[in-house]
Design a protein around this motif. Structure first.
Motif, PDB file in Angstrom:
ATOM      1  N   PRO A 187       0.944  -1.325  -0.189  1.00  0.00           N
ATOM      2  CA  PRO A 187      -0.197   0.098  -0.284  1.00  0.00           C
ATOM      3  C   PRO A 187       0.736   1.471   0.102  1.00  0.00           C
ATOM      4  O   PRO A 187       0.542   2.290   0.114  1.00  0.00           O
ATOM      5  N   GLN A 188       2.317   1.260   0.531  1.00  0.00           N
ATOM      6  CA  GLN A 188       3.025   2.200  -0.001  1.00  0.00           C
ATOM      7  C   GLN A 188       4.411   2.334  -0.451  1.00  0.00           C
ATOM      8  O   GLN A 188       4.240   0.794  -0.601  1.00  0.00           O
ATOM      9  N   SER A 189       5.354   3.046  -0.998  1.00  0.00           N
ATOM     10  CA  SER A 189       6.534   3.028  -1.564  1.00  0.00           C
ATOM     11  C   SER A 189       7.278   1.575  -0.682  1.00  0.00           C
ATOM     12  O   SER A 189       7.201   2.187   0.628  1.00  0.00           O
ATOM     13  N   GLY A 190       8.221   0.759  -1.783  1.00  0.00           N
ATOM     14  CA  GLY A 190       8.922  -0.033  -0.168  1.00  0.00           C
ATOM     15  C   GLY A 190       8.076  -1.331  -0.243  1.00  0.00           C
ATOM     16  O   GLY A 190       8.490  -2.521   0.194  1.00  0.00           O
ATOM     17  N   VAL A 197       1.152  -0.768  12.276  1.00  0.00           N
ATOM     18  CA  VAL A 197      -0.058  -1.420  12.204  1.00  0.00           C
ATOM     19  C   VAL A 197      -0.531  -0.565  10.886  1.00  0.00           C
ATOM     20  O   VAL A 197       0.125   0.730  10.429  1.00  0.00           O
ATOM     21  N   HIS A 198      -1.205  -0.619   9.499  1.00  0.00           N
ATOM     22  CA  HIS A 198      -1.757  -0.595   8.957  1.00  0.00           C
ATOM     23  C   HIS A 198      -3.121  -0.620   9.145  1.00  0.00           C
ATOM     24  O   HIS A 198      -4.076  -0.984   8.102  1.00  0.00           O
ATOM     25  N   GLU A 199      -3.983   0.305  10.030  1.00  0.00           N
ATOM     26  CA  GLU A 199      -5.184   0.373   9.773  1.00  0.00           C
ATOM     27  C   GLU A 199      -6.140   0.178   8.631  1.00  0.00           C
ATOM     28  O   GLU A 199      -7.297  -0.022   9.044  1.00  0.00           O
ATOM     29  N   ALA A 200      -6.203   1.296   8.080  1.00  0.00           N
ATOM     30  CA  ALA A 200      -6.694   1.682   7.277  1.00  0.00           C
ATOM     31  C   ALA A 200      -7.024   0.573   5.920  1.00  0.00           C
ATOM     32  O   ALA A 200      -8.041   0.286   5.721  1.00  0.00           O
ATOM     33  N   VAL A 201      -5.494   0.078   5.400  1.00  0.00           N
ATOM     34  CA  VAL A 201      -5.450  -1.030   5.300  1.00  0.00           C
ATOM     35  C   VAL A 201      -6.569  -2.740   5.557  1.00  0.00           C
ATOM     36  O   VAL A 201      -7.202  -3.246   4.471  1.00  0.00           O
ATOM     37  N   ASP A 202      -6.263  -3.190   7.099  1.00  0.00           N
ATOM     38  CA  ASP A 202      -6.977  -3.687   7.832  1.00  0.00           C
ATOM     39  C   ASP A 202      -8.619  -3.510   7.476  1.00  0.00           C
ATOM     40  O   ASP A 202      -9.322  -4.294   7.474  1.00  0.00           O
ATOM     41  N   VAL A 210      -3.300 -12.205   0.754  1.00  0.00           N
ATOM     42  CA  VAL A 210      -2.912 -11.601   0.162  1.00  0.00           C
ATOM     43  C   VAL A 210      -1.544 -10.961   1.557  1.00  0.00           C
ATOM     44  O   VAL A 210      -1.716 -11.623   2.708  1.00  0.00           O
ATOM     45  N   ALA A 211      -0.374 -11.146   0.641  1.00  0.00           N
ATOM     46  CA  ALA A 211       0.682 -11.164   1.486  1.00  0.00           C
ATOM     47  C   ALA A 211       1.087  -9.556   1.680  1.00  0.00           C
ATOM     48  O   ALA A 211       1.523  -9.057   0.191  1.00  0.00           O
ATOM     49  N   TYR A 212       1.782  -8.753   2.626  1.00  0.00           N
ATOM     50  CA  TYR A 212       2.561  -7.252   2.224  1.00  0.00           C
ATOM     51  C   TYR A 212       4.121  -8.014   2.152  1.00  0.00           C
ATOM     52  O   TYR A 212       4.429  -8.290   4.026  1.00  0.00           O
ATOM     53  N   SER A 213       5.427  -7.611   1.448  1.00  0.00           N
ATOM     54  CA  SER A 213       6.404  -7.518   2.359  1.00  0.00           C
ATOM     55  C   SER A 213       6.922  -5.728   2.348  1.00  0.00           C
ATOM     56  O   SER A 213       6.756  -6.046   1.216  1.00  0.00           O
TER      57      SER A 213
END
Ligand code: NAG
Ligand code: NAG
Length: 296
Positions: free
Chosen positions: A255-258, A284-289, A271-274
């Motif tokens: 959801p963001q750079s990197g 914590v990425h509350e909005a994505v959750d 889905v997985a976020y690396s």
């Protein structure tokens, strides 16, 4: 010297949440059977939605529910979106969640997962919550427990989002679940299983269950040397096995750079976020959750 006024001011500051939430966290002493003596605290917004959703938000080792309430934005987002947040605390094993014992890794097994499930049941009933909108999230030990809750209570939970954790069952048989009590093999990233093997590990936690499993979102930092990065691959394999999905593609910068979002199947189950260069833990990425949970 501390005057009475400045003392009162300090007390006032201390009692005001820094997370922007309107209300205070409230302790719930009696929520039903509590086999491992967990502590329950709850955040209920003033403007509760009709048939609200519930998020179970799990702190990391040496943490507490009150700290996770302060550090995350779930409570202030509950004010705007009308859901309830449960912020429980583990009082044992360096304040880590038990993700190792047979009791906790078994549906209705009398371990930590059972106590947490009872908190959810109590809250669903008391606030007339939507039983199809029960979600779990957490960081580190809480991320490990997110996977365990999804595996042991697929009948209760609709979706999970786990930060910097490990696959459900990765610590099975370890004498403890904390940095000083656990067998380090799992957190060192040295427990490797195939998708089929992980799937069986999950199924064995609730063998009578033949329904669907909660959709899962998992996060990990590539520079995590505390709960090593290879654990992300094991979590992915576990849920790929359960859902019968496989890698579809990467979306870089999401959801963001990197960060890279790894999509499995059509992306509605796993889905997985690396997070490149991020250590322990991924913020914590509350909005994505909330999006993943379907709340927003
Ligand atoms: C799933 O379990 C329920 C309850 O135990 C049972 O009634 C049902 O027949 C099972 N369904 C399948 C497809 O096995
Ligand atoms: C997808 O992203 C992950 C994490 O950055 C990386 O390890 C993997 O090699 C990527 N896969 C492909 C096919 O690009």
């Amino acid at each position: 010297m501390l005057t009475l006024t400045s003392l009162l001011f300090l007390l006032f500051l201390y009692s005001c949440p820094s997370n922007g939430a309107q209300n205070a966290l409230v302790s719930v002493p009696d929520f039903g059977a509590n086999p491992t003596k967990l502590q329950m605290s709850i955040y209920v917004p003033t403007k509760l939605a009709a048939s609200p959703a519930i998020i179970l938000a799990l702190h990391g080792c040496s943490g507490a529910g009150a700290g996770y309430y302060q550090q995350t934005k779930y409570a202030s987002l509950a004010d705007t979106n009308g859901f309830i947040v449960i912020f429980p605390s583990s009082p044992h094993d360096n304040n880590c969640w038990d993700v190792a014992s047979t009791k906790t890794l078994t549906h209705e097994g009398g371990g930590d997962s059972n106590g947490l499930a009872n908190m959810l049941r109590y809250t669903i009933q008391k606030y007339n919550a939507d039983p199809k909108k029960i979600f779990v999230t957490g960081t580190s030990s809480g991320g490990m427990m997110t996977n365990v809750m999804a595996a042991t209570y697929p009948d209760l939970i609709a979706a999970g989002s786990g930060y910097s954790g490990v696959a459900a069952g990765c610590l099975a048989g370890s004498p403890g679940s904390s940095p000083t009590t656990a067998d380090p093999t799992c957190v060192d990233g040295k427990v490797h299983k195939s998708s089929e093997e992980w799937k069986q590990v999950v199924k064995d936690m609730y063998s009578a269950w033949n329904g669907s499993y909660p959709k899962m979102q998992v996060w990990h930092g590539t520079a995590d040397t505390f709960v090593n990065y290879p654990n992300l691959v094991e979590e992915i394999k576990e849920w790929e096995g359960v859902f019968g999905v496989s890698f579809k593609g990467n979306q870089t910068g999401v959801p963001q750079s990197g960060y890279t979002q790894m999509v499995f199947g059509d992306g509605d189950k796993l889905v997985a976020y690396s997070a490149a260069g991020v250590g322990h833990t991924v913020p914590v990425h509350e909005a994505v959750d909330l999006k993943w949970f379907g709340i927003t």
